[in-house]
Design a protein around this motif. Sequence first.
Motif, PDB file in Angstrom:
ATOM      1  N   SER A  75      38.611  43.823  47.352  1.00  0.00           N
ATOM      2  CA  SER A  75      38.001  44.408  48.538  1.00  0.00           C
ATOM      3  C   SER A  75      38.561  45.797  48.818  1.00  0.00           C
ATOM      4  O   SER A  75      37.822  46.736  49.145  1.00  0.00           O
ATOM      5  N   VAL A  76      39.883  45.931  48.672  1.00  0.00           N
ATOM      6  CA  VAL A  76      40.529  47.232  48.902  1.00  0.00           C
ATOM      7  C   VAL A  76      40.052  48.240  47.871  1.00  0.00           C
ATOM      8  O   VAL A  76      39.724  49.390  48.203  1.00  0.00           O
ATOM      9  N   ALA A  77      40.003  47.838  46.591  1.00  0.00           N
ATOM     10  CA  ALA A  77      39.595  48.753  45.526  1.00  0.00           C
ATOM     11  C   ALA A  77      38.139  49.177  45.691  1.00  0.00           C
ATOM     12  O   ALA A  77      37.772  50.313  45.370  1.00  0.00           O
ATOM     13  N   PRO A 101      45.412  50.133  43.347  1.00  0.00           N
ATOM     14  CA  PRO A 101      46.709  50.040  42.652  1.00  0.00           C
ATOM     15  C   PRO A 101      47.892  49.998  43.618  1.00  0.00           C
ATOM     16  O   PRO A 101      48.899  49.340  43.333  1.00  0.00           O
ATOM     17  N   LEU A 102      47.779  50.695  44.739  1.00  0.00           N
ATOM     18  CA  LEU A 102      48.845  50.660  45.734  1.00  0.00           C
ATOM     19  C   LEU A 102      49.006  49.254  46.295  1.00  0.00           C
ATOM     20  O   LEU A 102      50.133  48.758  46.450  1.00  0.00           O
ATOM     21  N   TYR A 103      47.891  48.608  46.569  1.00  0.00           N
ATOM     22  CA  TYR A 103      47.937  47.222  47.058  1.00  0.00           C
ATOM     23  C   TYR A 103      48.599  46.323  46.019  1.00  0.00           C
ATOM     24  O   TYR A 103      49.427  45.468  46.363  1.00  0.00           O
ATOM     25  N   ASP A 104      48.254  46.511  44.737  1.00  0.00           N
ATOM     26  CA  ASP A 104      48.852  45.722  43.657  1.00  0.00           C
ATOM     27  C   ASP A 104      50.364  45.903  43.597  1.00  0.00           C
ATOM     28  O   ASP A 104      51.126  44.942  43.531  1.00  0.00           O
ATOM     29  N   THR A 105      50.792  47.165  43.612  1.00  0.00           N
ATOM     30  CA  THR A 105      52.223  47.468  43.485  1.00  0.00           C
ATOM     31  C   THR A 105      53.016  46.896  44.650  1.00  0.00           C
ATOM     32  O   THR A 105      54.057  46.255  44.457  1.00  0.00           O
ATOM     33  N   LEU A 106      52.527  47.114  45.858  1.00  0.00           N
ATOM     34  CA  LEU A 106      53.254  46.622  47.032  1.00  0.00           C
ATOM     35  C   LEU A 106      53.245  45.099  47.091  1.00  0.00           C
ATOM     36  O   LEU A 106      54.234  44.484  47.514  1.00  0.00           O
TER      37      LEU A 106
END
Length: 279
Positions: free
Chosen positions: A249-251, A259-264
């Motif tokens: 949803s974010v992407a 990618p920021l959501y993935d990393t965090l």
Amino acid sequence: MQRVNIIGAGKVGRTLMTLVAAAPELELGDVLGRKPLDGSNATAAVGAGRGVTGIGDLRPAELWVLSVPDDRIEPLAAELAERLDRRSTTQTASVIHCSGFLSSDVLTPLRALGWSVASCHPVLGFADPHLAAARFPGTLCAVEGDPAAARCAEGLVTALGGLPFAVDPERKALYHAAAVFSNNFATVLQALAQEAWAEAGVAPDIAARLGNSLLAGAAESVARLGPAEALTGPAARGDQNVLQRQRASVAEWRADAGPLYDTLSRMARQLKTDGVTGP
């Protein structure tokens, strides 16, 4: 009473001017800004000190504070050393800069004149000088440098109501990056959340209240429990289904935020399971 000269009349400088002027054991001396009238305007606003228009007008002081942007500190130190040397001054003093990134070694030209040099970085936001001055008591301030100047910096911090602590000058870049993570990036994430709520149809006033409430709650929990125990949410629970669907949803909303959501999320999961965010 110790006289303090301040070079730099921006937000940090004005905050320090207000605090120095109010400290019984300190005297605000000369203030030099970037533009000719900056010093006079700043001292008039504070009601103390003497605004000057050039380096040649600066009178002696026991402590000099350079509250200028990082890229101006080294050339300013060189200019001060040259001008003070030309005046054949015999006074020795302590000089500190307020950068959290640069070490006191950038003040080496003044050290060569016999001055003692140090850095003192207040870990505080200075967006509003009046608010910063009011919040300064109890503020932690990182200090490093020559022993005499470091003692002066510690004395200044204590006189202003702050709490000095030592920092490794060789690791100041990492130390300052940590402050960026803790403060600046937290602010960026709040803006990102506001934008996501807006995209989800949440009214701006409600989004602001949501962000303020969650941020305040997180800060309180971290202070009481520490980061690992305070962490909640799908990554902390290990809810992979939610994480995958939220990431999609974010992407879809913003490609750079996926990618920021993935990393965090990965760091959050490791923090909850191992107590650290990485290897």
